[in-house]
Scaffold this motif. Structure first.
Motif, PDB file in Angstrom:
ATOM      1  N   ASP A   1     -15.387 -20.448 -58.396  1.00 25.62           N
ATOM      2  CA  ASP A   1     -14.367 -20.472 -57.330  1.00 25.62           C
ATOM      3  C   ASP A   1     -14.578 -21.613 -56.352  1.00 25.62           C
ATOM      4  OD1 ASP A   1     -12.985 -18.233 -58.292  1.00 25.62           O
ATOM      5  OD2 ASP A   1     -14.330 -16.865 -57.247  1.00 25.62           O
ATOM      6  N   TRP A   2     -15.202 -22.697 -56.807  1.00 25.52           N
ATOM      7  CA  TRP A   2     -15.455 -23.849 -55.943  1.00 25.52           C
ATOM      8  C   TRP A   2     -14.164 -24.443 -55.387  1.00 25.52           C
ATOM      9  CZ3 TRP A   2     -13.225 -28.420 -57.546  1.00 25.52           C
ATOM     10  CH2 TRP A   2     -12.794 -28.466 -58.874  1.00 25.52           C
ATOM     11  N   ASP A   3     -13.053 -24.261 -56.120  1.00 28.76           N
ATOM     12  CA  ASP A   3     -11.782 -24.845 -55.686  1.00 28.76           C
ATOM     13  C   ASP A   3     -10.843 -23.825 -55.073  1.00 28.76           C
ATOM     14  OD1 ASP A   3     -11.483 -23.514 -58.070  1.00 28.76           O
ATOM     15  OD2 ASP A   3     -10.065 -24.937 -58.938  1.00 28.76           O
ATOM     16  N   ALA A   4     -11.369 -22.618 -54.732  1.00 28.32           N
ATOM     17  CA  ALA A   4     -10.504 -21.578 -54.169  1.00 28.32           C
ATOM     18  C   ALA A   4      -9.943 -21.981 -52.810  1.00 28.32           C
ATOM     19  CB  ALA A   4     -11.272 -20.259 -54.057  1.00 28.32           C
ATOM     20  N   ASP A   5     -10.737 -22.714 -52.028  1.00 29.07           N
ATOM     21  CA  ASP A   5     -10.285 -23.161 -50.706  1.00 29.07           C
ATOM     22  C   ASP A   5     -10.726 -24.607 -50.490  1.00 29.07           C
ATOM     23  OD1 ASP A   5      -9.403 -23.488 -48.157  1.00 29.07           O
ATOM     24  OD2 ASP A   5     -10.712 -21.978 -47.244  1.00 29.07           O
TER      25      ASP A   5
ATOM     26  N   GLN B   1      -7.376 -31.074 -65.494  1.00 30.64           N
ATOM     27  CA  GLN B   1      -7.250 -30.269 -66.704  1.00 30.64           C
ATOM     28  C   GLN B   1      -8.294 -29.162 -66.728  1.00 30.64           C
ATOM     29  OE1 GLN B   1      -6.531 -31.637 -71.094  1.00 30.64           O
ATOM     30  NE2 GLN B   1      -8.739 -31.666 -70.795  1.00 30.64           N
ATOM     31  N   TYR B   2      -9.521 -29.487 -66.338  1.00 30.71           N
ATOM     32  CA  TYR B   2     -10.598 -28.495 -66.308  1.00 30.71           C
ATOM     33  C   TYR B   2     -10.249 -27.360 -65.340  1.00 30.71           C
ATOM     34  CZ  TYR B   2     -15.340 -26.610 -65.723  1.00 30.71           C
ATOM     35  OH  TYR B   2     -16.433 -25.789 -65.664  1.00 30.71           O
ATOM     36  N   GLN B   3      -9.701 -27.693 -64.182  1.00 27.65           N
ATOM     37  CA  GLN B   3      -9.310 -26.669 -63.217  1.00 27.65           C
ATOM     38  C   GLN B   3      -8.254 -25.741 -63.800  1.00 27.65           C
ATOM     39  OE1 GLN B   3      -8.652 -29.794 -60.016  1.00 27.65           O
ATOM     40  NE2 GLN B   3      -9.304 -28.085 -58.737  1.00 27.65           N
ATOM     41  N   LYS B   4      -7.341 -26.303 -64.573  1.00 22.34           N
ATOM     42  CA  LYS B   4      -6.251 -25.501 -65.131  1.00 22.34           C
ATOM     43  C   LYS B   4      -6.711 -24.673 -66.329  1.00 22.34           C
ATOM     44  CE  LYS B   4      -1.521 -25.816 -66.903  1.00 22.34           C
ATOM     45  NZ  LYS B   4      -0.365 -26.711 -67.191  1.00 22.34           N
ATOM     46  N   PHE B   5      -7.530 -25.268 -67.181  1.00 23.23           N
ATOM     47  CA  PHE B   5      -7.930 -24.595 -68.419  1.00 23.23           C
ATOM     48  C   PHE B   5      -9.097 -23.635 -68.231  1.00 23.23           C
ATOM     49  CE2 PHE B   5      -6.208 -28.007 -71.578  1.00 23.23           C
ATOM     50  CZ  PHE B   5      -4.913 -27.644 -71.219  1.00 23.23           C
ATOM     51  N   LYS B   6      -9.937 -23.877 -67.220  1.00 20.80           N
ATOM     52  CA  LYS B   6     -11.104 -23.025 -66.995  1.00 20.80           C
ATOM     53  C   LYS B   6     -11.157 -22.590 -65.534  1.00 20.80           C
ATOM     54  CE  LYS B   6     -14.648 -23.525 -69.548  1.00 20.80           C
ATOM     55  NZ  LYS B   6     -15.929 -23.894 -70.191  1.00 20.80           N
ATOM     56  N   PRO B   7     -10.150 -21.840 -65.094  1.00 18.24           N
ATOM     57  CA  PRO B   7     -10.115 -21.415 -63.685  1.00 18.24           C
ATOM     58  C   PRO B   7     -11.305 -20.519 -63.357  1.00 18.24           C
ATOM     59  CG  PRO B   7      -8.509 -20.191 -64.990  1.00 18.24           C
ATOM     60  CD  PRO B   7      -9.033 -21.272 -65.876  1.00 18.24           C
ATOM     61  N   ARG B   8     -11.807 -20.691 -62.157  1.00 22.00           N
ATOM     62  CA  ARG B   8     -12.925 -19.919 -61.612  1.00 22.00           C
ATOM     63  C   ARG B   8     -14.258 -20.282 -62.241  1.00 22.00           C
ATOM     64  NH1 ARG B   8     -12.521 -13.796 -60.878  1.00 22.00           N
ATOM     65  NH2 ARG B   8     -13.982 -14.393 -59.219  1.00 22.00           N
ATOM     66  N   ALA B   9     -14.283 -21.228 -63.181  1.00 15.81           N
ATOM     67  CA  ALA B   9     -15.550 -21.614 -63.804  1.00 15.81           C
ATOM     68  C   ALA B   9     -16.346 -22.514 -62.874  1.00 15.81           C
ATOM     69  CB  ALA B   9     -15.282 -22.324 -65.124  1.00 15.81           C
ATOM     70  N   PRO B  10     -17.677 -22.474 -62.968  1.00 16.31           N
ATOM     71  CA  PRO B  10     -18.494 -23.434 -62.197  1.00 16.31           C
ATOM     72  C   PRO B  10     -18.168 -24.864 -62.635  1.00 16.31           C
ATOM     73  CG  PRO B  10     -19.848 -21.667 -63.103  1.00 16.31           C
ATOM     74  CD  PRO B  10     -18.510 -21.547 -63.741  1.00 16.31           C
TER      75      PRO B  10
ATOM     76  N   PHE C   1     -23.276 -33.331 -59.275  1.00 11.32           N
ATOM     77  CA  PHE C   1     -23.061 -32.301 -58.265  1.00 11.32           C
ATOM     78  C   PHE C   1     -22.719 -30.995 -58.978  1.00 11.32           C
ATOM     79  CE2 PHE C   1     -21.941 -36.358 -56.414  1.00 11.32           C
ATOM     80  CZ  PHE C   1     -22.550 -36.332 -55.175  1.00 11.32           C
ATOM     81  N   SER C   2     -23.301 -29.910 -58.501  1.00  6.89           N
ATOM     82  CA  SER C   2     -23.039 -28.599 -59.092  1.00  6.89           C
ATOM     83  C   SER C   2     -22.326 -27.712 -58.083  1.00  6.89           C
ATOM     84  CB  SER C   2     -24.350 -27.937 -59.535  1.00  6.89           C
ATOM     85  OG  SER C   2     -24.956 -28.672 -60.577  1.00  6.89           O
ATOM     86  N   PHE C   3     -21.266 -27.040 -58.542  1.00  5.53           N
ATOM     87  CA  PHE C   3     -20.506 -26.118 -57.702  1.00  5.53           C
ATOM     88  C   PHE C   3     -20.417 -24.776 -58.418  1.00  5.53           C
ATOM     89  CE2 PHE C   3     -19.008 -30.398 -56.856  1.00  5.53           C
ATOM     90  CZ  PHE C   3     -19.032 -30.465 -55.472  1.00  5.53           C
ATOM     91  N   GLN C   4     -20.547 -23.701 -57.647  1.00  4.10           N
ATOM     92  CA  GLN C   4     -20.505 -22.377 -58.249  1.00  4.10           C
ATOM     93  C   GLN C   4     -19.065 -21.935 -58.513  1.00  4.10           C
ATOM     94  OE1 GLN C   4     -22.384 -19.793 -55.404  1.00  4.10           O
ATOM     95  NE2 GLN C   4     -20.616 -19.718 -54.062  1.00  4.10           N
TER      96      GLN C   4
ATOM     97  N   ILE D   1     -16.894 -34.295 -66.265  1.00  7.66           N
ATOM     98  CA  ILE D   1     -17.461 -32.949 -66.223  1.00  7.66           C
ATOM     99  C   ILE D   1     -18.646 -32.906 -67.173  1.00  7.66           C
ATOM    100  CG2 ILE D   1     -17.007 -30.503 -66.627  1.00  7.66           C
ATOM    101  CD1 ILE D   1     -13.902 -31.837 -66.444  1.00  7.66           C
ATOM    102  N   ALA D   2     -19.776 -32.398 -66.714  1.00  5.25           N
ATOM    103  CA  ALA D   2     -20.964 -32.274 -67.554  1.00  5.25           C
ATOM    104  C   ALA D   2     -20.980 -30.915 -68.225  1.00  5.25           C
ATOM    105  CB  ALA D   2     -22.226 -32.469 -66.721  1.00  5.25           C
ATOM    106  N   GLY D   3     -21.199 -30.914 -69.542  1.00  4.51           N
ATOM    107  CA  GLY D   3     -21.332 -29.671 -70.287  1.00  4.51           C
ATOM    108  C   GLY D   3     -22.794 -29.307 -70.495  1.00  4.51           C
TER     109      GLY D   3
END
Length: 506
Positions: A372-376, A335-344, A367-370, A176-178
């Motif tokens: 809720d990228w993992d909502a579906d 871990q990022y999905q769990k700790f920072k939900p809805r984050a780009p 790659f950049s995702f806005q 993950i890029a910060g």
């Protein structure tokens, strides 16, 4: 050179400026924002991994609150110094007895050039066309440490008789890029809680020494359950020892002056066996069920296709192949999905495509995702699946043009153009696909699929026309073009998304 205390990290200020070397304290404890400034993308990726691995071992956050705080706030100097004191001389490149990522007792007589520590610089048919001469002539201490780590962790072995790393010969790395280098490091460090889920006995193995301090025994059978965090992250499968440095000069890798540089190393063949798959935190995995047995491996770049075609397997967990194939994102992504939900999500993907010890291609992409990228995740898989099916439709149409059809008495052109057509397809669709995926939004799934369909239909037809037009004036090949275009249109009509496809967009 001790990588915990000395200046070896080549960076530029985020606000702009010239490349310079800083040490880990300046990076982790100072207020200045930096980004890496190395000439090779794979060396930058390896540097990032090396820094993450050091932070994981020395300054692991305990829980989610610590994880979020580390991303935003510099590490305290007291905490930094306390950890460094515990690992004094452990990461010293030129230690007389236990040099970093080396085996002190190597007895080989033939010296190998440093270019062999830079994958793809030599040894492949196209290396002279894509690499500047002299890249591996002499490396500074910092670039040498990075190259040793990269060869051991990310690249194939040196050839017959040499082992590859714990993730196989050329694994895909996903990070993950910060906003800057420091935040990137902490976003990819697992908390103690999450690490326990991945490596349940890591606390029991904290006293275990790295490979260069406690060498692997020849012909040893090693089970991954007995490999701790430090030993696994800094695994060195090869017997390597650096030759004495050659003196001051310009580093051929980073381009900065150095008081000492390395121009060669000794290596020798060494055999051992590893049983099982060590759960590395930086790579996506695949579990296969074969004859009732579970086989696990890390994903790799095995085909000459764009990286975006692999995104569903890299960032989503799902099962395919009639329930026999199970894909899992890298633990740092989970871990990022769990700790920072809805984050780009700003994703870094890198690695090599190889043929045994030969590097065919190196990759480093972002790659950049806005939000809720993992909502579906199903929408991402549908988009990539459609794109690959359009690729196949174009491929088979061009193959029809080449081979014709004996039953319909259509004479083919006899020219193999299908692979070139696929290359054009990926080239022309690249910008569109990256743009579409960056806007991934399940609420607009139907509109996105319509946009995808319209673009790819036009893309396939344009490429087909471009590649068959030179043959259109040949009377004997007119029927081949008509026949192939007819089959292309039939295939494209079947691929057009149907209205009201609720299961795609949900």
């Amino acid at each position: 050179m001790d990588i915990l205390t000395e200046r070896w990290i080549v960076v530029r200020p985020l606000a702009g400026g010239s490349p310079q070397r800083i040490n880990m304290q300046e990076l982790l404890c100072g207020p200045q924002q930096w980004h890496l400034a190395l000439s090779r993308d794979d060396m930058e990726l390896a540097t990032t991994q090396l820094l993450i691995a050091l932070a994981q071992v020395l300054w692991m956050p305990e829980n989610r609150a610590d994880y979020l705080a580390r991303e935003k706030q510099p590490l305290s100097i007291a905490e930094f110094n306390a950890a460094v004191a515990r690992y004094q001389h452990t990461f010293q490149l030129d230690h007389p007895e236990f040099p970093f990522m080396q085996h002190a007792s190597v007895t080989a007589k033939e010296v190998t050039g440093m270019d062999k520590l830079l994958p793809g610089v030599t040894g492949s048919t196209n290396c002279a066309f894509i690499n500047e001469p002299g890249q591996g002539d002499a490396l500074c201490s910092g670039c040498t440490a990075i190259a040793l780590f990269n060869q051991a962790s990310n690249a194939p072995g040196f050839g017959g008789g040499f082992k590859s790393g714990l993730r196989s010969s050329a694994p895909i790395t996903t990070l993950i890029a910060g906003d800057d280098l420091r935040s990137t490091i902490w976003l990819n460090v697992l908390t103690a809680d999450r690490l326990t889920e991945l490596l349940p006995n890591w606390r029991d193995l904290q006293a275990q020494k790295p490979v260069w301090q406690q060498p692997i025994v020849a012909n040893e059978k090693i089970h991954v359950s007995k490999t701790g965090l430090l030993r696994g992250l800094f695994w060195q499968p090869a017997h390597i020892k650096l030759c004495p440095p050659v003196g001051a000069g310009i580093c051929c890798s980073c381009g900065l002056p150095s008081s000492e540089r390395y121009s060669g190393f000794w290596k020798e063949k060494f055999n051992f066996n590893v049983e099982g798959t060590w759960p590395h935190p930086h790579s996506p995995r695949l579990q296969l069920e074969k004859k009732g047995q579970i086989e696990e491996k890390f994903l790799a770049f095995t085909l000459p296709v764009p990286t975006w075609t692999l995104l569903p397997k890299i960032i989503t967990a799902y099962t395919t192949g009639k329930g026999k194939e199970h894909y899992f994102p890298a633990p740092v992504i989970q871990q990022y999905q769990k700790f920072k939900p809805r984050a780009p999500l700003n994703l870094i993907v890198g690695g090599y495509r190889n043929n045994q010890a030969t590097i065919l291609e190196r990759r480093y992409e972002s790659f950049s995702f806005q939000r809720d990228w993992d909502a579906d995740p199903e929408l991402l898989r549908e988009i990539v699946s459609y794109a690959l099916e359009y690729r196949q439709a174009l491929y088979f149409a061009m193959r029809n043009f080449s081979s014709g059809a004996e039953k319909e008495k259509v004479k083919g052109a006899g020219v193999e153009l299908q692979q070139r057509a696929v290359e054009r397809y990926f080239h022309h669709s690249r910008h569109f696909m990256l743009s579409l995926l960056s806007r991934l939004n399940n609420e607009q799934g139907a509109e996105m699929l319509d946009e995808l369909q319209a673009f790819l239909q036009d893309c396939c037809r344009r490429i087909f026309n471009e590649m068959t037009e030179p043959f259109s004036h040949h009377p004997k090949l007119v029927m081949a073009i008509i026949y192939a275009r007819l089959n292309l249109n039939k295939a494209l009509a079947k691929l057009k998304p149907q209205e009201g496809k609720e299961d795609v967009t949900r």
